[in-house]
Scaffold this motif. Structure first.
Motif, PDB file in Angstrom:
ATOM      1  N   ASP A 220      24.613  -4.745  62.545  1.00  0.00           N
ATOM      2  CA  ASP A 220      25.258  -5.374  63.705  1.00  0.00           C
ATOM      3  C   ASP A 220      26.680  -5.798  63.376  1.00  0.00           C
ATOM      4  O   ASP A 220      27.578  -5.739  64.224  1.00  0.00           O
TER       5      ASP A 220
ATOM      6  N   SER B 143      14.642  -7.796  60.050  1.00  0.00           N
ATOM      7  CA  SER B 143      14.140  -6.440  60.204  1.00  0.00           C
ATOM      8  C   SER B 143      15.029  -5.439  59.476  1.00  0.00           C
ATOM      9  O   SER B 143      16.256  -5.572  59.434  1.00  0.00           O
TER      10      SER B 143
ATOM     11  N   GLU C  85      22.249   5.304  61.232  1.00  0.00           N
ATOM     12  CA  GLU C  85      20.905   4.781  61.475  1.00  0.00           C
ATOM     13  C   GLU C  85      20.040   5.902  62.041  1.00  0.00           C
ATOM     14  O   GLU C  85      20.489   6.703  62.868  1.00  0.00           O
TER      15      GLU C  85
ATOM     16  N   VAL D 149      16.498  -1.536  58.908  1.00  0.00           N
ATOM     17  CA  VAL D 149      16.869  -0.344  59.666  1.00  0.00           C
ATOM     18  C   VAL D 149      17.036   0.795  58.679  1.00  0.00           C
ATOM     19  O   VAL D 149      17.765   0.671  57.691  1.00  0.00           O
TER      20      VAL D 149
ATOM     21  N   LYS E 196      19.230  -5.331  59.847  1.00  0.00           N
ATOM     22  CA  LYS E 196      19.820  -5.211  61.187  1.00  0.00           C
ATOM     23  C   LYS E 196      21.070  -6.078  61.310  1.00  0.00           C
ATOM     24  O   LYS E 196      22.041  -5.677  61.960  1.00  0.00           O
TER      25      LYS E 196
END
Length: 208
Positions: free
Chosen positions: A130, A2, A27, A4, A126
């Motif tokens: 992270d 995914s 973000e 962001v 993502k």
């Protein structure tokens, strides 16, 4: 994986590393920041693109790329920060011409400078956020001044750690009036001193 979406939160210089600038991406739907160390030229180019009032007397490299692309109907659709290896970010510029899409590798600083000029969105995966995303800890003084749009990063620590932020002294421009700041800004642009122009622009933004 995914994607962001990111936006530019701030850009400024490191007080501990000469010539090193920190670009802070935030973000859009969250509080994590992605700090990226960039060079002086790219920092100036990004700062000029952010400040619409600064018009260089001659086009910078990224402006030239934009003019060239416009002439040949090439559009930058988006920028994706797609890889992080040994602290180095890798990016792709997604372009389109006559409904044909092309993906071009680029340094992240160059990709973002181009994204600003094309009003193109900036994304990362993502998994990268992270791994490298952090929460910035602001000093109490900066909270009082609400100056987090102009961030001075003393040190970017290893992943998972907090980055201490402290507010700059204004580059020696705090004693100038707004009119004097605008005059100095015009001189800096005329002399193509974009580093000084960016600092003056930051100080003017704080006054507004």
């Amino acid at each position: 994986m995914s994607l962001v979406r990111l936006k530019i939160k701030g850009i400024s210089y490191s007080q501990t590393q000469n010539g090193a600038y920190a670009l802070i991406l935030n973000e859009v739907e969250g509080d994590r920041k992605l700090p990226i160390v960039i060079g002086a030229f790219e920092a100036q180019s990004i700062a000029i693109a952010l400040e619409k009032e600064i018009k260089p007397p001659r086009p910078l490299t990224h402006d030239l790329f934009k003019n060239f692309s416009d002439r040949f109907d090439i559009v930058v659709k988006q920028v994706i920060i797609h890889k992080l290896v040994d602290g180095v970010f890798y990016s792709s510029v997604i372009c389109e011409r006559e409904n044909v899409e092309e993906i071009i590798d680029a340094r992240t600083s160059d990709a973002i400078a181009l994204a600003l000029r094309f009003n193109a969105p900036i994304f990362t995966y993502k998994t990268i956020l992270d791994k490298a995303g952090i929460f910035l800890k602001f000093s109490s003084k900066e909270k009082e001044e609400n100056s987090d749009d102009s961030i001075v990063v003393d040190e970017i620590l290893q992943e998972g750690e907090t980055v201490e932020i402290e507010s700059d002294a204004g580059g020696g421009y705090r004693e100038l009036t707004v009119d004097e700041l605008h005059k100095e800004l015009d001189k800096a642009v005329a002399n193509e001193d974009y580093e000084k122009a960016a600092k003056l622009r930051d100080e003017i933004s704080k006054r507004n």
